[in-house]
Design an enzyme around this catalytic site. Structure first.
Site, mmCIF file in Angstrom:
data_model
loop_
_atom_site.group_PDB
_atom_site.id
_atom_site.type_symbol
_atom_site.label_atom_id
_atom_site.label_comp_id
_atom_site.label_asym_id
_atom_site.label_seq_id
_atom_site.Cartn_x
_atom_site.Cartn_y
_atom_site.Cartn_z
ATOM 1 N N GLU A 92 -124.604 -1.682 -102.685
ATOM 2 C CA GLU A 92 -123.936 -0.441 -102.301
ATOM 3 C C GLU A 92 -123.677 0.457 -103.502
ATOM 4 O OE1 GLU A 92 -121.189 -2.866 -99.161
ATOM 5 O OE2 GLU A 92 -120.262 -1.376 -100.451
ATOM 6 N N CYS A 105 -119.782 5.160 -108.006
ATOM 7 C CA CYS A 105 -119.324 3.783 -108.134
ATOM 8 C C CYS A 105 -120.544 2.894 -107.892
ATOM 9 C CB CYS A 105 -118.242 3.558 -107.085
ATOM 10 S SG CYS A 105 -117.704 1.865 -106.956
ATOM 11 N N CYS A 112 -121.165 -11.776 -105.907
ATOM 12 C CA CYS A 112 -120.350 -12.047 -107.089
ATOM 13 C C CYS A 112 -119.851 -13.478 -107.007
ATOM 14 C CB CYS A 112 -119.158 -11.082 -107.121
ATOM 15 S SG CYS A 112 -118.064 -11.337 -108.548
ATOM 16 N N CYS A 116 -112.774 -13.606 -105.486
ATOM 17 C CA CYS A 116 -111.424 -13.079 -105.252
ATOM 18 C C CYS A 116 -111.191 -13.041 -103.736
ATOM 19 C CB CYS A 116 -111.282 -11.681 -105.866
ATOM 20 S SG CYS A 116 -111.606 -11.690 -107.639
ATOM 21 N N CYS A 119 -111.798 -9.866 -101.403
ATOM 22 C CA CYS A 119 -112.971 -9.035 -101.723
ATOM 23 C C CYS A 119 -114.183 -9.439 -100.877
ATOM 24 C CB CYS A 119 -113.292 -9.173 -103.210
ATOM 25 S SG CYS A 119 -114.813 -8.323 -103.681
ATOM 26 N N CYS A 336 -115.186 -2.218 -101.732
ATOM 27 C CA CYS A 336 -116.167 -2.967 -102.495
ATOM 28 C C CYS A 336 -116.938 -3.985 -101.657
ATOM 29 C CB CYS A 336 -115.401 -3.661 -103.632
ATOM 30 S SG CYS A 336 -116.268 -4.935 -104.475
#
Ligand code: SAH
Ligand code: SF4
Length: 344
Positions: A92, A105, A112, A116, A119, A336
């Protein structure tokens, strides 16, 4: 398979054209077409002879990001792109217009590894690192869109998918390519690396005396709470992280942003605000609050407006600048990794 021109530094491009027995000025023409005219299709390079264009097309491509989905927020100020990469993975990029600037962004990884809790990207797990060409292309495509509206890209933030310090050599290379004054010429101070707190990464940025801005996703001001929502805290705890920030501030002297996603009843409390103040008071920090973007896999809720404002007020009362970031494009899942995690 053809090679991606966006992966190349200027010196590499020059060398390749010498190998193709081309005069030296050809590299400059291609570089200008790519980074000043922002042509995103090899067919656009009207400054090259057709024969050379064909020769180049046989060996190179001008990126491989395919727009899979494009969403605009109702206010039209935020545009989100879901790009399909050559290997089928999805990332994205979000373009945000403000009164005085245009910020993109961008993503540095597919997925990832940091996990977290709140997220959407973290929930996907790690899939792969992006190449420098894939990073550069996200920026150039956004700048080209703005240019077509006689507008200009002013800032680049690594706040999309991925942890930039887990792909740092590539991130640094992409920044160097975009920084070239004979090409795109975006100043280092216009970039921001946002990190979950990878201490060795912050140390590298410090040693390089880099002018790139640093943002730290802190989200909690004591180890017990932070380790619960940001698991990497068990490896790099708050004291190690603050130590690395202190050295950065001493060497680079550039203000650090603390990012804090306010979660109702979790980290929006008076106690957390007080602990955060103890950590950063009197130093060159700025606090950027955002009310959590709700995600399917996490039960936390966004902090209420009144607690967000109360949190902000207490930080400001301690003399620390503190803003509440608008949840840009919440109607288009611009948090995100939210869109890509449904796709990958
Ligand atoms: N990995 C880096 C950069 C990408 S995340 C980092 O963690 O800093 C960019 C920012 O979005 C981080 O501050 C992250 O904590 C925040 N974020 C992630 N999920 C979010 C959510 N659901 N709501 C609000 N902010 C979120
Ligand atoms: Fe990774 Fe950043 Fe999401 Fe954490 S918040 S999982 S570090 S992308």
């Amino acid at each position: 398979m053809t090679a991606n021109l966006y992966d190349l530094k200027y010196e590499e491009l020059s060398k390749l054209l010498v190998e193709l027995k081309q005069p030296a000025f050809r590299a400059k023409q291609i570089w200008q077409g790519m980074y000043q005219n922002l042509w995103t299709d090899l067919a656009d390079f009207s400054n090259l002879p057709l024969s050379l264009r064909d020769q180049i097309s046989n060996q190179f491509n001008l990126g491989g990001l395919i727009v899979e989905k494009q969403l605009s927020s109702t206010d039209g100020q935020t545009q989100k792109f879901l790009y399909r990469l050559e290997d089928g993975a999805a990332i994205e990029t979000v373009l945000m217009a403000y009164r005085d600037r245009n910020t993109v962004c961008i993503s540095s990884q597919v997925g990832c590894a940091m996990g977290c809790k709140f997220c959407a990207t973290g929930n996907m797990g790690f899939i792969r690192n992006l190449t420098s060409g894939e990073i550069v292309e996200q920026v150039i495509k956004s700048a080209a869109i703005l240019l077509s509206k006689e507008n200009k890209l002013t800032n680049v933030v690594f706040m999309g998918m991925g942890e930039p310090f887990h792909n740092y050599p590539v991130v640094r290379e992409a920044i160097a390519i975009l920084n070239d004054p004979d090409g795109f010429g975006m100043g280092k101070r216009r970039f921001t690396i946002s990190t979950v707190g990878i201490v060795p990464g912050i140390k590298k940025l410090t040693e390089e005396k880099s002018q790139v801005n640093l943002a730290i996703s802190l989200h909690a001001a004591d180890d017990q709470l932070r380790s619960k929502i940001v698991p990497i805290n068990t490896k790099y705890n708050i004291s190690a992280l603050m130590g690395a920030c202190d050295s950065y501030l001493k060497t680079n002297g550039r203000r650090i942003t603390i990012e804090w996603a306010l979660i109702d009843g979790v980290n929006d409390t008076v106690e957390q605000a007080r602990k955060l103040i103890d950590l950063i008071k009197g130093k060159l920090f700025h606090v950027n609050l955002i009310q959590l973007n709700p995600v399917d896999h996490y039960s936390g809720k966004p902090a209420l407006d009144q607690s967000a404002r109360k949190f902000q007020k207490s930080i400001e009362a301690a003399g620390i600048p503190c803003t509440i970031r608008l949840r840009r494009g919440i109607d288009i899942q611009a948090g995100c990794g939210q869109l890509a995690s449904n796709t990958n």
